[in-house]
Design a protein around this motif. Structure first.
Motif, PDB file in Angstrom:
ATOM      1  N   ASP A  29       0.822  -1.205   0.000  1.00  0.00           N
ATOM      2  CA  ASP A  29       0.000   0.000   0.000  1.00  0.00           C
ATOM      3  C   ASP A  29       0.857   1.257   0.000  1.00  0.00           C
ATOM      4  N   HIS A  30       1.989   1.202   0.675  1.00  0.00           N
ATOM      5  CA  HIS A  30       2.882   2.362   0.760  1.00  0.00           C
ATOM      6  C   HIS A  30       3.382   2.755  -0.625  1.00  0.00           C
ATOM      7  N   ALA A  31       3.781   1.764  -1.409  1.00  0.00           N
ATOM      8  CA  ALA A  31       4.286   2.052  -2.756  1.00  0.00           C
ATOM      9  C   ALA A  31       3.175   2.640  -3.622  1.00  0.00           C
ATOM     10  N   VAL A  32       1.971   2.107  -3.482  1.00  0.00           N
ATOM     11  CA  VAL A  32       0.830   2.622  -4.250  1.00  0.00           C
ATOM     12  C   VAL A  32       0.541   4.057  -3.840  1.00  0.00           C
ATOM     13  N   ALA A  33       0.568   4.331  -2.551  1.00  0.00           N
ATOM     14  CA  ALA A  33       0.310   5.693  -2.064  1.00  0.00           C
ATOM     15  C   ALA A  33       1.374   6.654  -2.579  1.00  0.00           C
ATOM     16  N   GLN A  34       2.643   6.208  -2.585  1.00  0.00           N
ATOM     17  CA  GLN A  34       3.720   7.058  -3.106  1.00  0.00           C
ATOM     18  C   GLN A  34       3.497   7.356  -4.588  1.00  0.00           C
ATOM     19  N   ARG A  35       3.158   6.317  -5.333  1.00  0.00           N
ATOM     20  CA  ARG A  35       2.945   6.494  -6.766  1.00  0.00           C
ATOM     21  C   ARG A  35       1.780   7.454  -7.010  1.00  0.00           C
ATOM     22  N   ASP A  36       0.689   7.267  -6.283  1.00  0.00           N
ATOM     23  CA  ASP A  36      -0.467   8.142  -6.454  1.00  0.00           C
ATOM     24  C   ASP A  36      -0.134   9.588  -6.113  1.00  0.00           C
ATOM     25  N   ALA A  37       0.608   9.772  -5.027  1.00  0.00           N
ATOM     26  CA  ALA A  37       1.016  11.129  -4.639  1.00  0.00           C
ATOM     27  C   ALA A  37       1.887  11.755  -5.729  1.00  0.00           C
ATOM     28  N   MET A  38       2.760  10.939  -6.314  1.00  0.00           N
ATOM     29  CA  MET A  38       3.642  11.436  -7.362  1.00  0.00           C
ATOM     30  C   MET A  38       2.838  11.823  -8.607  1.00  0.00           C
ATOM     31  N   LEU A  39       1.853  11.012  -8.975  1.00  0.00           N
ATOM     32  CA  LEU A  39       1.035  11.320 -10.150  1.00  0.00           C
ATOM     33  C   LEU A  39       0.224  12.597  -9.953  1.00  0.00           C
ATOM     34  N   VAL A  40      -0.332  12.759  -8.762  1.00  0.00           N
ATOM     35  CA  VAL A  40      -1.081  13.979  -8.467  1.00  0.00           C
ATOM     36  C   VAL A  40      -0.149  15.185  -8.534  1.00  0.00           C
ATOM     37  N   ALA A  41       1.039  15.040  -7.951  1.00  0.00           N
ATOM     38  CA  ALA A  41       2.008  16.142  -7.965  1.00  0.00           C
ATOM     39  C   ALA A  41       2.444  16.461  -9.396  1.00  0.00           C
ATOM     40  N   LEU A  42       2.701  15.431 -10.192  1.00  0.00           N
ATOM     41  CA  LEU A  42       3.079  15.665 -11.589  1.00  0.00           C
ATOM     42  C   LEU A  42       1.988  16.429 -12.342  1.00  0.00           C
ATOM     43  N   ASN A  43       0.754  16.117 -12.061  1.00  0.00           N
ATOM     44  CA  ASN A  43      -0.370  16.778 -12.728  1.00  0.00           C
ATOM     45  C   ASN A  43      -0.429  18.264 -12.386  1.00  0.00           C
ATOM     46  N   ARG A  44       0.065  18.635 -11.233  1.00  0.00           N
ATOM     47  CA  ARG A  44       0.015  20.044 -10.817  1.00  0.00           C
ATOM     48  C   ARG A  44       1.152  20.875 -11.403  1.00  0.00           C
ATOM     49  N   LEU A  45       2.155  20.231 -11.958  1.00  0.00           N
ATOM     50  CA  LEU A  45       3.270  20.965 -12.556  1.00  0.00           C
ATOM     51  C   LEU A  45       2.862  21.554 -13.902  1.00  0.00           C
TER      52      LEU A  45
END
Length: 197
Positions: free
Chosen positions: A107-123
């Motif tokens: 779950d931790h890896a999935v949460a990290q990936r999701d956080a990264m995708l959301v952050a990438l979308n904001r750039l």
């Protein structure tokens, strides 16, 4: 705006009177034009934005205001369409990126990936591309700069700015270093050596 009536005493109409008369005479025409291009809800926004421009540029409106109002409406429609295309393109790119990055794991890896995708979308798109060219595609800054169509120095500045923003957005330097933009992305030898440090 000769077509708009003055006050009974012969005084020229006030700005408020001019806008009110414009609205009464032409709002429905602008709406009819907009509805040929977008949904009724979006057409209402186009009308509102068109008359907002008219209020701001009241002195620029010619004696026959309808063509001028329709040009303003057309420009607003074009801006909306460009924004919608950019939004769809970003959503599509992120959906594709999410599909490519999907891995089974904790779950931790999935949460990290999701956080990264959301952050990438904001750039900004150029910043996101800089990160993906180096972290995902594994390109060196000089090669990535050629792909991005800018100088190496400009690309390095863009990449540095993107890394700083991404670090803030995901909440820490460690996750950015470990994830190297998106967990599981391909690494070249230099990227692997940097991660091992």
């Amino acid at each position: 705006m000769n077509r708009l009536r003055g006050l009974p005493g012969g005084d020229p109409p006030s700005a408020e009177d001019r806008v009110t008369e414009l609205w009464r005479a032409y709002a429905w025409r602008v709406q009819a034009y907009a509805m040929r291009h977008v949904t009724p809800h979006d057409a209402q926004e186009v009308v509102a934005d068109t008359f907002l421009v008219a209020v701001r540029r009241l002195d620029d409106i010619p004696a026959d205001p309808l063509p001028w109002l329709l040009v303003v409406a057309r420009n607003i429609l074009r801006n909306q369409q460009r924004a919608a295309r950019r939004r769809r393109s970003a959503e599509s790119a992120l959906e594709h990126l999410a599909r490519v990055a999907r891995t089974d794991g904790a779950d931790h890896a999935v949460a990290q990936r999701d956080a990264m995708l959301v952050a990438l979308n904001r750039l900004e798109p150029k910043e996101r591309e800089a990160l993906l060219l180096t972290g995902w595609d594994g390109l060196a800054p000089a090669d990535a700069a050629r792909v991005a169509g800018c100088s190496k120095a400009a690309f390095k500045m863009r990449l540095s700015r993107a890394r700083r923003k991404l670090t803030v957005l995901v909440g820490g330097y460690t996750i950015v270093r470990e994830a190297a933009v998106v967990e599981g992305g391909p690494m070249n030898k230099r990227t692997a050596a940097r991660r091992a440090r």
